[in-house]
Motif scaffolding. Structure first.
Motif, PDB file in Angstrom:
ATOM      1  N   VAL A 149       6.908  48.764  -4.855  1.00 33.21           N
ATOM      2  CA  VAL A 149       6.351  47.451  -5.170  1.00 33.21           C
ATOM      3  C   VAL A 149       5.551  47.505  -6.468  1.00 33.21           C
ATOM      4  O   VAL A 149       5.670  46.623  -7.328  1.00 33.21           O
ATOM      5  CB  VAL A 149       5.473  46.928  -4.003  1.00 33.21           C
ATOM      6  N   THR A 150       4.752  48.552  -6.640  1.00 29.41           N
ATOM      7  CA  THR A 150       3.935  48.680  -7.850  1.00 29.41           C
ATOM      8  C   THR A 150       4.800  48.797  -9.092  1.00 29.41           C
ATOM      9  O   THR A 150       4.496  48.177 -10.120  1.00 29.41           O
ATOM     10  CB  THR A 150       2.998  49.907  -7.728  1.00 29.41           C
ATOM     11  N   ILE A 151       5.866  49.554  -9.026  1.00 23.54           N
ATOM     12  CA  ILE A 151       6.753  49.704 -10.192  1.00 23.54           C
ATOM     13  C   ILE A 151       7.396  48.368 -10.550  1.00 23.54           C
ATOM     14  O   ILE A 151       7.465  47.996 -11.723  1.00 23.54           O
ATOM     15  CB  ILE A 151       7.798  50.812  -9.958  1.00 23.54           C
ATOM     16  N   VAL A 152       7.834  47.616  -9.543  1.00 25.40           N
ATOM     17  CA  VAL A 152       8.423  46.297  -9.806  1.00 25.40           C
ATOM     18  C   VAL A 152       7.379  45.375 -10.437  1.00 25.40           C
ATOM     19  O   VAL A 152       7.651  44.714 -11.445  1.00 25.40           O
ATOM     20  CB  VAL A 152       8.991  45.672  -8.508  1.00 25.40           C
ATOM     21  N   VAL A 153       6.181  45.336  -9.866  1.00 25.42           N
ATOM     22  CA  VAL A 153       5.111  44.490 -10.411  1.00 25.42           C
ATOM     23  C   VAL A 153       4.759  44.945 -11.826  1.00 25.42           C
ATOM     24  O   VAL A 153       4.630  44.129 -12.741  1.00 25.42           O
ATOM     25  CB  VAL A 153       3.856  44.512  -9.495  1.00 25.42           C
ATOM     26  N   PHE A 154       4.617  46.251 -12.013  1.00 32.75           N
ATOM     27  CA  PHE A 154       4.246  46.798 -13.317  1.00 32.75           C
ATOM     28  C   PHE A 154       5.254  46.423 -14.396  1.00 32.75           C
ATOM     29  O   PHE A 154       4.873  46.027 -15.498  1.00 32.75           O
ATOM     30  CB  PHE A 154       4.109  48.319 -13.228  1.00 32.75           C
ATOM     31  N   ARG A 155       6.517  46.547 -14.073  1.00 36.76           N
ATOM     32  CA  ARG A 155       7.546  46.203 -15.068  1.00 36.76           C
ATOM     33  C   ARG A 155       7.503  44.730 -15.455  1.00 36.76           C
ATOM     34  O   ARG A 155       7.801  44.378 -16.587  1.00 36.76           O
ATOM     35  CB  ARG A 155       8.932  46.568 -14.547  1.00 36.76           C
ATOM     36  N   ASN A 156       7.120  43.879 -14.508  1.00 34.34           N
ATOM     37  CA  ASN A 156       7.065  42.443 -14.784  1.00 34.34           C
ATOM     38  C   ASN A 156       5.799  42.010 -15.509  1.00 34.34           C
ATOM     39  O   ASN A 156       5.806  40.983 -16.177  1.00 34.34           O
ATOM     40  CB  ASN A 156       7.225  41.642 -13.488  1.00 34.34           C
ATOM     41  N   ILE A 157       4.710  42.765 -15.370  1.00 30.02           N
ATOM     42  CA  ILE A 157       3.458  42.344 -16.006  1.00 30.02           C
ATOM     43  C   ILE A 157       2.888  43.409 -16.944  1.00 30.02           C
ATOM     44  O   ILE A 157       1.721  43.354 -17.309  1.00 30.02           O
ATOM     45  CB  ILE A 157       2.399  41.939 -14.947  1.00 30.02           C
ATOM     46  N   ARG A 158       3.708  44.322 -17.378  1.00 29.91           N
ATOM     47  CA  ARG A 158       3.248  45.425 -18.222  1.00 29.91           C
ATOM     48  C   ARG A 158       2.552  44.964 -19.491  1.00 29.91           C
ATOM     49  O   ARG A 158       1.465  45.443 -19.820  1.00 29.91           O
ATOM     50  CB  ARG A 158       4.416  46.339 -18.567  1.00 29.91           C
ATOM     51  N   VAL A 159       3.132  44.035 -20.211  1.00 23.00           N
ATOM     52  CA  VAL A 159       2.536  43.557 -21.466  1.00 23.00           C
ATOM     53  C   VAL A 159       1.175  42.918 -21.175  1.00 23.00           C
ATOM     54  O   VAL A 159       0.194  43.180 -21.873  1.00 23.00           O
ATOM     55  CB  VAL A 159       3.478  42.569 -22.188  1.00 23.00           C
ATOM     56  N   TRP A 160       1.126  42.100 -20.128  1.00 26.46           N
ATOM     57  CA  TRP A 160      -0.135  41.461 -19.765  1.00 26.46           C
ATOM     58  C   TRP A 160      -1.185  42.508 -19.399  1.00 26.46           C
ATOM     59  O   TRP A 160      -2.345  42.417 -19.810  1.00 26.46           O
ATOM     60  CB  TRP A 160       0.088  40.495 -18.593  1.00 26.46           C
ATOM     61  N   LEU A 161      -0.788  43.532 -18.634  1.00 20.87           N
ATOM     62  CA  LEU A 161      -1.718  44.595 -18.246  1.00 20.87           C
ATOM     63  C   LEU A 161      -2.267  45.326 -19.461  1.00 20.87           C
ATOM     64  O   LEU A 161      -3.453  45.626 -19.534  1.00 20.87           O
ATOM     65  CB  LEU A 161      -1.036  45.606 -17.322  1.00 20.87           C
ATOM     66  N   GLU A 162      -1.391  45.627 -20.405  1.00 24.31           N
ATOM     67  CA  GLU A 162      -1.835  46.331 -21.609  1.00 24.31           C
ATOM     68  C   GLU A 162      -2.816  45.475 -22.406  1.00 24.31           C
ATOM     69  O   GLU A 162      -3.791  45.989 -22.950  1.00 24.31           O
ATOM     70  CB  GLU A 162      -0.630  46.751 -22.448  1.00 24.31           C
ATOM     71  N   ASN A 163      -2.583  44.154 -22.462  1.00 25.48           N
ATOM     72  CA  ASN A 163      -3.531  43.258 -23.132  1.00 25.48           C
ATOM     73  C   ASN A 163      -4.865  43.226 -22.404  1.00 25.48           C
ATOM     74  O   ASN A 163      -5.924  43.221 -23.033  1.00 25.48           O
ATOM     75  CB  ASN A 163      -2.966  41.841 -23.241  1.00 25.48           C
ATOM     76  N   GLN A 164      -4.827  43.192 -21.071  1.00 24.11           N
ATOM     77  CA  GLN A 164      -6.061  43.196 -20.277  1.00 24.11           C
ATOM     78  C   GLN A 164      -6.836  44.492 -20.517  1.00 24.11           C
ATOM     79  O   GLN A 164      -8.048  44.466 -20.678  1.00 24.11           O
ATOM     80  CB  GLN A 164      -5.748  43.048 -18.778  1.00 24.11           C
ATOM     81  N   ARG A 165      -6.129  45.608 -20.536  1.00 23.45           N
ATOM     82  CA  ARG A 165      -6.773  46.912 -20.755  1.00 23.45           C
ATOM     83  C   ARG A 165      -7.421  46.945 -22.129  1.00 23.45           C
ATOM     84  O   ARG A 165      -8.543  47.406 -22.283  1.00 23.45           O
ATOM     85  CB  ARG A 165      -5.732  48.025 -20.612  1.00 23.45           C
ATOM     86  N   THR A 166      -6.727  46.431 -23.135  1.00 19.86           N
ATOM     87  CA  THR A 166      -7.276  46.392 -24.490  1.00 19.86           C
ATOM     88  C   THR A 166      -8.517  45.524 -24.555  1.00 19.86           C
ATOM     89  O   THR A 166      -9.525  45.901 -25.151  1.00 19.86           O
ATOM     90  CB  THR A 166      -6.209  45.881 -25.478  1.00 19.86           C
ATOM     91  N   GLN A 167      -8.474  44.348 -23.930  1.00 23.43           N
ATOM     92  CA  GLN A 167      -9.641  43.465 -23.909  1.00 23.43           C
ATOM     93  C   GLN A 167     -10.808  44.100 -23.171  1.00 23.43           C
ATOM     94  O   GLN A 167     -11.952  44.003 -23.602  1.00 23.43           O
ATOM     95  CB  GLN A 167      -9.285  42.125 -23.235  1.00 23.43           C
ATOM     96  N   PHE A 168     -10.536  44.786 -22.088  1.00 22.65           N
ATOM     97  CA  PHE A 168     -11.603  45.440 -21.316  1.00 22.65           C
ATOM     98  C   PHE A 168     -12.222  46.568 -22.127  1.00 22.65           C
ATOM     99  O   PHE A 168     -13.423  46.760 -22.122  1.00 22.65           O
ATOM    100  CB  PHE A 168     -11.052  45.964 -19.983  1.00 22.65           C
TER     101      PHE A 168
END
Length: 185
Positions: free
Chosen positions: A163-182
């Motif tokens: 489940v995490t891999i599926v979610v990660f692949r779908n929101i990877r760009v968003w996650l990387e932006n969130q990590r950068t902002q944090f």
């Protein structure tokens, strides 16, 4: 996304738990560790731990506990931490899908072994004590750990991994932006 939103999503996912037929019915799978994992990846390990804490405290306050004490919730909290911290560590070191997969495998292994030991020495004895039942004999306890808890946590980890891999692949760009902002904050 923030800790409150991820905690809310996590508690909703915790409600939709289900047993797996070959395992004891008190062992249930839910996907509430996924938001905690996202919190850890985007905001750091403390955020992931807080999501795990909030979901378990809220669920205990809402649902209560069979024993009157939050033994299952403490076990769930511990399970979540044993799972998310290795994932966080490897993902932040490698920052790739490879790092995520290595982390997920390490988290699953950590969760399965750690909860086997903790159930043997702490959680199962606590359950029997608070339920007022006779402690399990040594042989039955070992069988429950080896034939029930260990394989259940490996299987649960594999499901959460998928489940995490599926979610990660779908929101990877968003996650990387969130990590950068944090990281900038």
């Amino acid at each position: 996304m923030n800790i409150g939103v991820l905690s809310s999503i996590s508690i909703v996912l915790m409600v939709f738990n289900f047993p797996l037929p070959p395992f004891p019915s008190f062992l249930q799978v839910d996907f509430s560790d996924v938001p905690a994992l996202l919190a850890a990846i985007t905001m750091g390990p403390v955020a992931g731990i807080l999501v795990e804490l909030f979901k378990n405290v809220l669920d205990w306050l809402i649902s209560g506990s069979l024993t009157g004490m939050p033994v299952g919730h403490i076990a769930n909290f511990t399970t979540g931490i044993l799972f998310i911290l290795p994932v966080y560590y490897f993902y932040t070191k490698l920052q790739s899908i490879k790092g995520l997969i290595i982390g997920l495998v390490s988290g699953t292994t950590s969760m399965a072994i750690g909860m086997s030991v903790l159930n043997y020495v702490l959680f199962l004895p606590m359950y029997t004590f608070f339920l007022g039942t006779e402690p399990m004999n040594e042989s039955a306890l070992k069988d429950l750990i080896i034939l029930g808890i260990l394989p259940f946590n490996l299987f649960k980890g594999a499901i959460i991994m998928a489940v995490t891999i599926v979610v990660f692949r779908n929101i990877r760009v968003w996650l990387e932006n969130q990590r950068t902002q944090f990281d900038r904050a």
